[in-house]
Design a protein around this motif. Structure first.
Motif, PDB file in Angstrom:
ATOM      1  N   ARG A 133      -2.991  18.364   5.775  1.00  0.00           N
ATOM      2  CA  ARG A 133      -3.181  16.917   5.835  1.00  0.00           C
ATOM      3  C   ARG A 133      -1.883  16.234   6.272  1.00  0.00           C
ATOM      4  O   ARG A 133      -0.788  16.769   6.112  1.00  0.00           O
TER       5      ARG A 133
ATOM      6  N   ASP B 183      -5.308   9.416   3.390  1.00  0.00           N
ATOM      7  CA  ASP B 183      -4.554  10.308   2.517  1.00  0.00           C
ATOM      8  C   ASP B 183      -3.600   9.497   1.663  1.00  0.00           C
ATOM      9  O   ASP B 183      -3.002   8.526   2.130  1.00  0.00           O
TER      10      ASP B 183
ATOM     11  N   TRP C 245      -0.321  10.221  -1.107  1.00  0.00           N
ATOM     12  CA  TRP C 245       0.601  11.230  -1.625  1.00  0.00           C
ATOM     13  C   TRP C 245       1.584  10.585  -2.592  1.00  0.00           C
ATOM     14  O   TRP C 245       1.960   9.425  -2.438  1.00  0.00           O
TER      15      TRP C 245
ATOM     16  N   TRP D 172      -1.788  15.004  -4.083  1.00  0.00           N
ATOM     17  CA  TRP D 172      -2.470  14.520  -2.871  1.00  0.00           C
ATOM     18  C   TRP D 172      -3.881  14.111  -3.230  1.00  0.00           C
ATOM     19  O   TRP D 172      -4.529  14.747  -4.089  1.00  0.00           O
TER      20      TRP D 172
ATOM     21  N   GLY E 173      -7.629  12.482  -1.205  1.00  0.00           N
ATOM     22  CA  GLY E 173      -8.312  12.133   0.033  1.00  0.00           C
ATOM     23  C   GLY E 173      -9.661  12.813   0.092  1.00  0.00           C
ATOM     24  O   GLY E 173     -10.071  13.522  -0.844  1.00  0.00           O
TER      25      GLY E 173
END
Length: 727
Positions: A386, A575, A577, A590, A592
């Motif tokens: 990703r 995404d 993080w 993470w 998503g």
């Protein structure tokens, strides 16, 4: 008459006879090959004849040798009852870092079914998909073998099946390993023919169906039937038999507990082959495999994500062994539970979450690869690729700090264009002049783009590689904002190196491996320390990361003790993080969707940072509070020579330009310098000695034209020069 005359006479007689024969309408006889006038056979025919004879002899010898090898192998094969009693598989006990058992993996066996007890449907399904000429060959299928040879020579991949027959697979499961070497394949073929020599087809198929591995620890059709369908194999339907038969090729890929659709698609292939080979009718082949009732799987702890990642490493670190073993891992059971709870509680609906936590030496303390292992065993912590978003700026600022920047240096947040690329900030605004610390804390994109362009995008990529990023990295300008896809465990490893004061960190999950009796088979060894950057770079980077949590985009990651970290959010909120560290523990989060669709409201500073904080409060609760070292001590090559240094309070410092003009603090206009530029001494300074002292010391009178050195005179005029403005 002379001999020559005799020869001429004989030659003439032969010519007369040939002419007579031709006149009679018959062809003249050919001279014999041994005659003086005959033609000798060509050298090529002689060699061809010898080659054919040699090849035939070699083939006969090979057959004799093969028969002897098969006969000898047949003598060494155990009896049928012995083979029936010996069960395959290896038991593996996985333990946590404190020695507690996490899970026991290994074979599960159902009831042994005799040949007559096995449903015909099951036997036919297995033969149809794995070895359609099983009932006619002698252990090795010549058709398959020839196809494999042609395939190897031409590079074609036209065949759908493998080269191993059912008997060869049984030989491999009973006596060999899975190494794909010519030697192993040759032994497999010999053993397969030995099995055919010693046992009947019915006995071979019975052994095979009761011993073959079907995935999930299930050996034999009865164990597989009970695992997947909750009933014994004697009750298998056509559709269920097709599912089980389809598992042999790749148990993990086609397992109905891992991927139902893959299992159904494979079963449809089995049904088609059964119909083509006449085992079932067209109506039976149309059975709805998707309607088969699968056994409901009980929820499994997310630790299976960790064991799935770590156990395949045993094939690399251990010699080949079949005895029971115990694997002592680095996982912390309490932290694993806290990580699971943090991901489940904070991941947005419809999205997935992953977490990796490393100790200061790289030991994995917790690993969560998704929100539900049963629903999906895809490991998003170690496998998913990703875009990291702004968390990638770690490498941009590391390169800038190594190039000489400090957290206090001024930079300008202004619109920029680099090779046609125009980065913009998330809020769409620019704040103008700021410092490096603020630019990093608030993740200002335009500043990161300028720094990356200044130090070089290749330099940023090299820095990422230096810190353990093994994924492919582009060097396009947009790479500074995290456009290259990476794995979560890679990024966590990079941040862990900053926590370890710039020393490279290698994630590992196995501390040691022992036999069931305690014999040590493997012990993890600490790698040699590899400093990746200088101390001043680590200190500067820690300063920036701490600022991002204290005042910047990562404020939600605060846990009541020093934390350093960085957020990351990709375009359209695909995404989110957060990666950071505290008290020697580095954790990456993470979130998503697997299909990379947008997740409304997902930002690195929200759900990922909140999950980080929820986990880290538990992870560091028993560890002492550690303050960060953020003192940046630049190396000598970045410092000015200090022979002419001025001492005093910082507010008293002056700047002297190249023309000798004094620039006072806070003033843009220079003032005349109190120093004589050429003599490098103050103009109005008092003399070192009086006139009387000098006359007495020299024993004479100073010339009348000599001025008293203690008496100041008016300085000569000094040209005032305006300092150049910064561009």
């Amino acid at each position: 008459m002379s001999r020559r005359g005799d020869r001429l006479q004989n030659k003439g007689a032969r010519g007369s006879r040939r002419a007579a024969v031709e006149r009679a309408g018959k062809p003249a006889p050919k001279p014999k090959s041994g005659g003086g006038g005959g033609k000798r056979p060509s050298r090529f025919r002689q060699w061809l004849k010898r080659g054919v004879i040699g090849a035939a002899g070699l083939a006969v010898l090979s057959v004799i040798f093969l028969v002897i090898a098969v006969a000898m192998a047949a003598r060494t094969i155990p009896s049928y009852s012995t083979l029936k009693a010996n069960q395959p598989g290896q038991t593996i006990v996985v333990r946590a870092r404190d020695g507690r058992e996490i899970v026991e993996l290994g074979p599960s066996f159902g009831d042994w079914l005799d040949y007559d007890e096995i449903p015909e449907t099951m036997k036919n399904a297995m033969v149809a998909v794995e070895d359609k000429r099983f009932h006619s060959h002698l252990g090795v299928d010549p058709v398959r073998l020839t196809g494999a040879i042609v395939e190897g020579l031409t590079g074609s991949r036209a065949r759908l099946g493998g080269t191993s027959t059912i008997t060869q697979q049984l030989a491999r499961n009973l006596f060999l390993n899975n190494n794909r070497t010519f030697d192993r394949k040759a032994r497999e073929a010999v053993l397969a023919m030995a099995l055919e020599w010693k046992f009947s087809k019915e006995e071979i198929l019975e052994l095979y169906l009761n011993k073959v591995y079907f995935g999930g620890g299930a050996y034999g059709i009865d164990s597989a039937s009970r695992k997947f369908f909750s009933h014994p194999a004697t009750e298998l339907t056509v559709g269920e038999a097709a599912i089980i038969a389809g598992l042999v090729k790749a148990p993990s890929r086609y397992s109905p507990t891992a991927d139902v659709q893959a299992a159904v698609d494979r079963a449809k292939v089995v049904l088609r082959l059964m119909r083509e080979q006449g085992y079932i009718s067209a109506d039976q082949a149309m059975v709805d495999v998707g309607a088969v009732q699968l056994k409901e799987q009980a929820g499994q702890n997310s630790v299976r994500y960790f064991t799935d990642w770590v156990l395949p490493q045993l094939d690399i670190i251990l010699p080949e062994t079949f005895e029971p073993i115990e694997v002592w891992t680095t996982i912390d059971i309490g932290m694993q539970r806290a990580a699971t709870a943090a991901i489940e509680a904070n991941t947005p609906g419809g999205a997935q979450g992953a977490l990796v936590s490393l100790d200061r030496d790289g030991a994995i303390l917790a690993l969560v690869g998704g929100t539900d292992y049963v629903a999906s065993n895809f490991n998003r912590a170690t496998t998913a690729m990703r875009q990291p978003g702004s968390s990638w700026k770690l490498f941009v600022y590391l390169a800038a700090l190594e190039a000489g920047y400090t957290p206090e240096d001024l930079v300008v947040d202004t619109p920029v264009t680099i090779d046609g690329w125009k980065p913009r900030n998330s809020n769409g605004r620019n704040i103008g002049e700021t410092d490096v610390r603020t630019a990093f804390a608030f993740s200002i994109n335009t500043v990161a783009a300028q720094l990356g362009n200044e130090v070089g995008f290749g330099t940023v990529a090299s820095m990422a590689k230096r810190f353990g990023i093994t994924s492919q990295i582009s060097t396009f300008p947009s790479m500074v904002l995290g456009s290259s896809e990476v794995r979560l465990i890679e990024m966590t490893r990079a941040f862990a190196a900053i926590s370890a004061k710039g020393v490279g960190v290698e994630p590992y999950g196995i501390a040691k491996v022992t036999t069931a009796g305690g014999e040590l088979l493997y012990q993890h060894k600490e790698p040699r320390d590899r400093p990746l950057v200088a101390d001043y770079v680590v200190a500067g980077m820690t300063d920036l990361l701490q600022a991002a949590v204290q005042t910047g985009t990562g404020r939600a990651a605060q846990i009541g003790r020093p934390v350093a970290g960085k957020t990351g959010t990709t375009s359209s909120n695909k995404d989110g993080w957060f990666i950071g560290f505290s008290s020697g523990v580095t954790t990456g989060v993470w979130m998503g969707r697997d299909d990379a669709r947008a997740v409304p409201g997902l930002q690195g500073g929200r759900a990922p940072a909140q999950a980080f904080a929820a986990f880290m409060r538990y992870a560091v609760k028993d560890r002492p509070v550690e303050e960060f070292d953020t003192t940046v001590e630049l190396p000598e090559w970045q410092l000015e020579p200090d022979e002419e240094a001025m001492f005093g309070e910082p507010d008293d410092y002056y700047y002297i330009d190249e023309q000798g003009n004094l620039v006072e603090p806070g003033r843009r206009e220079p003032t005349p310098s109190p120093f004589d530029v050429e003599s490098e001494r103050p103009r109005d300074a008092p003399a070192a000695a009086s006139r009387d002292f000098l006359e007495e010391a020299t024993g004479g009178t100073l010339p009348q034209g000599q001025r008293d050195p203690r008496r100041p005179q008016a300085p000569p005029p000094v040209q005032v020069v305006r300092p150049q403005q910064d561009e």
